[in-house]
Motif scaffolding. Structure first.
Motif, PDB file in Angstrom:
ATOM      1  N   PHE A 129       0.782  -1.222   0.000  1.00 47.02           N
ATOM      2  CA  PHE A 129       0.000   0.000   0.000  1.00 47.02           C
ATOM      3  C   PHE A 129       0.821   1.283   0.000  1.00 47.02           C
ATOM      4  N   LEU A 130       2.142   1.194   0.180  1.00 47.07           N
ATOM      5  CA  LEU A 130       2.966   2.389   0.014  1.00 47.07           C
ATOM      6  C   LEU A 130       3.048   2.749  -1.474  1.00 47.07           C
ATOM      7  N   PRO A 131       3.281   4.019  -1.807  1.00 46.48           N
ATOM      8  CA  PRO A 131       3.446   4.383  -3.225  1.00 46.48           C
ATOM      9  C   PRO A 131       4.554   3.556  -3.857  1.00 46.48           C
ATOM     10  N   PRO A 132       4.352   3.075  -5.080  1.00 45.06           N
ATOM     11  CA  PRO A 132       5.342   2.195  -5.720  1.00 45.06           C
ATOM     12  C   PRO A 132       6.644   2.916  -6.039  1.00 45.06           C
ATOM     13  N   THR A 133       7.711   2.518  -5.381  1.00 44.28           N
ATOM     14  CA  THR A 133       9.046   3.045  -5.639  1.00 44.28           C
ATOM     15  C   THR A 133      10.025   1.877  -5.649  1.00 44.28           C
ATOM     16  N   ARG A 134      11.216   2.110  -6.147  1.00 42.64           N
ATOM     17  CA  ARG A 134      12.228   1.045  -6.216  1.00 42.64           C
ATOM     18  C   ARG A 134      12.638   0.590  -4.821  1.00 42.64           C
ATOM     19  N   SER A 135      12.568   1.476  -3.840  1.00 42.26           N
ATOM     20  CA  SER A 135      13.020   1.138  -2.490  1.00 42.26           C
ATOM     21  C   SER A 135      11.873   0.721  -1.576  1.00 42.26           C
ATOM     22  N   ARG A 136      10.659   0.566  -2.118  1.00 42.86           N
ATOM     23  CA  ARG A 136       9.510   0.278  -1.261  1.00 42.86           C
ATOM     24  C   ARG A 136       9.698  -1.010  -0.467  1.00 42.86           C
ATOM     25  N   THR A 137      10.232  -2.059  -1.101  1.00 43.49           N
ATOM     26  CA  THR A 137      10.381  -3.344  -0.408  1.00 43.49           C
ATOM     27  C   THR A 137      11.293  -3.221   0.795  1.00 43.49           C
ATOM     28  N   TRP A 138      12.433  -2.551   0.604  1.00 44.86           N
ATOM     29  CA  TRP A 138      13.364  -2.435   1.729  1.00 44.86           C
ATOM     30  C   TRP A 138      12.858  -1.466   2.790  1.00 44.86           C
ATOM     31  N   ILE A 139      12.114  -0.469   2.378  1.00 39.15           N
ATOM     32  CA  ILE A 139      11.475   0.404   3.373  1.00 39.15           C
ATOM     33  C   ILE A 139      10.521  -0.408   4.233  1.00 39.15           C
ATOM     34  N   ALA A 140       9.751  -1.290   3.589  1.00 31.74           N
ATOM     35  CA  ALA A 140       8.809  -2.140   4.319  1.00 31.74           C
ATOM     36  C   ALA A 140       9.536  -3.085   5.267  1.00 31.74           C
ATOM     37  N   ILE A 141      10.650  -3.659   4.804  1.00 33.84           N
ATOM     38  CA  ILE A 141      11.413  -4.588   5.644  1.00 33.84           C
ATOM     39  C   ILE A 141      11.979  -3.882   6.871  1.00 33.84           C
ATOM     40  N   VAL A 142      12.616  -2.741   6.649  1.00 30.91           N
ATOM     41  CA  VAL A 142      13.257  -2.017   7.755  1.00 30.91           C
ATOM     42  C   VAL A 142      12.213  -1.499   8.742  1.00 30.91           C
ATOM     43  N   LEU A 143      11.144  -0.875   8.243  1.00 30.06           N
ATOM     44  CA  LEU A 143      10.141  -0.312   9.138  1.00 30.06           C
ATOM     45  C   LEU A 143       9.418  -1.402   9.937  1.00 30.06           C
ATOM     46  N   SER A 144       9.105  -2.522   9.300  1.00 25.79           N
ATOM     47  CA  SER A 144       8.400  -3.592  10.015  1.00 25.79           C
ATOM     48  C   SER A 144       9.251  -4.136  11.148  1.00 25.79           C
ATOM     49  N   ASN A 145      10.546  -4.295  10.911  1.00 29.11           N
ATOM     50  CA  ASN A 145      11.425  -4.802  11.968  1.00 29.11           C
ATOM     51  C   ASN A 145      11.686  -3.752  13.041  1.00 29.11           C
ATOM     52  N   LEU A 146      11.748  -2.489  12.627  1.00 28.17           N
ATOM     53  CA  LEU A 146      11.938  -1.427  13.611  1.00 28.17           C
ATOM     54  C   LEU A 146      10.738  -1.340  14.551  1.00 28.17           C
ATOM     55  N   MET A 147       9.537  -1.440  13.983  1.00 24.97           N
ATOM     56  CA  MET A 147       8.327  -1.387  14.805  1.00 24.97           C
ATOM     57  C   MET A 147       8.228  -2.590  15.730  1.00 24.97           C
ATOM     58  N   PHE A 148       8.577  -3.765  15.203  1.00 26.96           N
ATOM     59  CA  PHE A 148       8.492  -4.965  16.042  1.00 26.96           C
ATOM     60  C   PHE A 148       9.546  -4.931  17.140  1.00 26.96           C
ATOM     61  N   SER A 149      10.737  -4.421  16.823  1.00 26.21           N
ATOM     62  CA  SER A 149      11.776  -4.309  17.859  1.00 26.21           C
ATOM     63  C   SER A 149      11.351  -3.342  18.956  1.00 26.21           C
ATOM     64  N   THR A 150      10.667  -2.265  18.551  1.00 27.86           N
ATOM     65  CA  THR A 150      10.173  -1.295  19.533  1.00 27.86           C
ATOM     66  C   THR A 150       9.251  -1.964  20.547  1.00 27.86           C
ATOM     67  N   ALA A 151       8.489  -2.957  20.084  1.00 32.98           N
ATOM     68  CA  ALA A 151       7.552  -3.649  20.969  1.00 32.98           C
ATOM     69  C   ALA A 151       8.255  -4.564  21.966  1.00 32.98           C
ATOM     70  N   HIS A 152       9.597  -4.663  21.881  1.00 26.84           N
ATOM     71  CA  HIS A 152      10.366  -5.450  22.850  1.00 26.84           C
ATOM     72  C   HIS A 152      11.143  -4.556  23.823  1.00 26.84           C
ATOM     73  N   SER A 153      10.944  -3.259  23.754  1.00 22.86           N
ATOM     74  CA  SER A 153      11.731  -2.353  24.585  1.00 22.86           C
ATOM     75  C   SER A 153      11.376  -2.451  26.067  1.00 22.86           C
ATOM     76  N   HIS A 154      10.243  -3.098  26.411  1.00 24.38           N
ATOM     77  CA  HIS A 154       9.914  -3.273  27.831  1.00 24.38           C
ATOM     78  C   HIS A 154      10.840  -4.299  28.489  1.00 24.38           C
ATOM     79  N   LEU A 155      11.523  -5.114  27.665  1.00 26.05           N
ATOM     80  CA  LEU A 155      12.471  -6.089  28.221  1.00 26.05           C
ATOM     81  C   LEU A 155      13.795  -5.385  28.524  1.00 26.05           C
ATOM     82  N   ASN A 156      14.511  -5.020  27.485  1.00 32.05           N
ATOM     83  CA  ASN A 156      15.669  -4.125  27.608  1.00 32.05           C
ATOM     84  C   ASN A 156      16.078  -3.700  26.202  1.00 32.05           C
ATOM     85  N   LEU A 157      16.795  -2.606  26.123  1.00 31.00           N
ATOM     86  CA  LEU A 157      17.131  -2.014  24.838  1.00 31.00           C
ATOM     87  C   LEU A 157      18.023  -2.931  24.014  1.00 31.00           C
TER      88      LEU A 157
END
Length: 394
Positions: A315-343
């Motif tokens: 659903f992001l606008p189609p760009t050459r870097s869309r796939t890697w943007i999706a990969i990085v952002l999804s992992n960044l968001m999921f990692s954020t959800a583990h910050s209650h354990l430790n950084l």
């Protein structure tokens, strides 16, 4: 206007599809009311809104059909037409039909100008006019069908675009909702971890996130396959995931060996499962944790890949870097959800997630990333073992 040989003029007219049904006498009659214009590049020979009746055949060169953009003074090129093209055939229709666009030469061109008004009142042109009207009617019908098809295609494209925007909006709302609740509850989560342990709290967070993601997927209006929830070619997916994961397992074991070599004070072996193989007694919780981890790996991948990465990729606008943007952002968001354990732990979940995100982007199947996650997780925590190194270094 210039004059050319009659034979050449008749041959140029005859070769045009508009006149191929004409007899030699009819072609000769048309040639009598025709003349050739040698025009330089950029010459306008049809103006939008005018009601002249001239019909043009492009003998040589290229012309552009253009319309003025309101208020800007710029010209929008609608089409470029080459040799053999007929322009302005609707001018032979009765009535003052206004030109719908401006036409100019894109390069030095030779045009045959036919004046249909000279046919009016001359019975010798009756058969010609009837054939031209029939041809124009058929041509307009074909163009109308093509326009209808283009309109339908454009409407479908607009509907799909709007559908994607709605899905992206739904995804954004859900994600912001989860991150907002998580951020507000972070201090309380730290207290709950101390009182009840990190495992129970992590399970609760995963359950909440997966429920929200599942609802989002169901409401998106897209098939489950769009979010990687498919069993197509499952054998091939499993086999490729297995082969792609083996080098990663070898690197993990090698890295632990390097750490133990550099820190001889750490009392551990490269493979912590060796005591089990040697028959030493192991607490039953070891197996329970191993089974629980394997069961929850697909849940984590469902949240990261099906819920977050798929939504960003689709659903992001189609760009050459869309796939890697999706990969990085999804992992960044999921990692954020583990910050209650430790950084540190939250950051460590980010890097292997990039690998599984890449695997998912290649296979578009949740199955492959989930199996690889299980293999790596079980390998790290229950075969190679990092507890001794973790306690010694962190």
């Amino acid at each position: 206007m210039t004059t050319i040989g009659l034979d050449r003029l008749q041959a140029s007219i005859q070769s045009n599809p508009l006149f191929q049904s004409m007899t030699e006498d009819e072609i000769a009659g048309i040639a009598e009311i025709s003349e050739v214009a040698e025009l330089s590049a950029g010459t306008v020979f049809i103006r939008e809104g005018e009601t002249d009746k001239a019909l043009y055949l492009v003998e040589r060169g290229n012309v552009e059909v253009v319309k003025a953009e309101p208020g800007s003074g710029n010209w929008l090129v609608l089409a470029t037409l080459g040799a053999g093209t007929c322009i302005g055939e609707t001018s032979i229709l009765e009535g003052n039909v206004a030109r719908t666009a401006t036409v100019r030469t894109a390069e030095p061109s030779a045009l045959i100008r036919i004046d249909p008004e000279r046919m009016i009142g001359d019975r010798a042109f009756d058969s010609v006019r009837i054939k031209l009207l029939n041809h124009v009617a058929a041509s307009l019908t074909g163009k109308l069908d093509a326009t209808n098809n283009m309109t339908v295609a454009a409407m479908k494209n607009d509907l799909e675009t709007n559908k994607a925007r709605i899905a992206m909006g739904l995804f954004t709302v859900n994600l912001l909702f989860m991150l907002g609740i998580y951020t507000l509850a972070l201090k309380s989560l730290n207290t709950l971890v101390i009182n009840f342990g990190s495992n129970l709290i992590s399970i609760a967070i995963l359950a909440l996130m997966s429920a929200v993601m599942f609802i989002m997927i169901k409401k998106s209006g897209y098939p489950m396959k769009t979010f990687g929830l498919t069993l197509e070619d499952w054998r091939g997916v499993l086999w490729r995931s297995f082969l792609m994961t083996l080098p990663l397992l070898a690197v993990i074991a090698l890295l632990k060996g390097v750490v133990l070599y550099m820190h001889p004070e750490i009392d551990d072996q490269v493979f912590s499962i060796i005591p089990i193989i040697e028959g030493r007694k192991v607490d039953s919780t070891f197996y329970i944790y191993g089974l629980a981890y394997a069961l929850f790996c697909p849940v984590q991948e469902f949240i990261s890949r099906s819920g977050i990465q798929s939504s960003l990729q689709n659903f992001l606008p189609p760009t050459r870097s869309r796939t890697w943007i999706a990969i990085v952002l999804s992992n960044l968001m999921f990692s954020t959800a583990h910050s209650h354990l430790n950084l540190t732990f939250a950051l460590l979940t980010f890097f292997p997630g990039l690998y599984w995100g890449w695997m998912y982007a290649r296979q578009r199947s949740l199955l492959g990333a989930s199996v690889s996650h299980v293999m790596v997780g079980v390998w790290i925590f229950f075969i190679v073992g990092i507890e001794g190194i973790w306690n010694a270094l962190f």
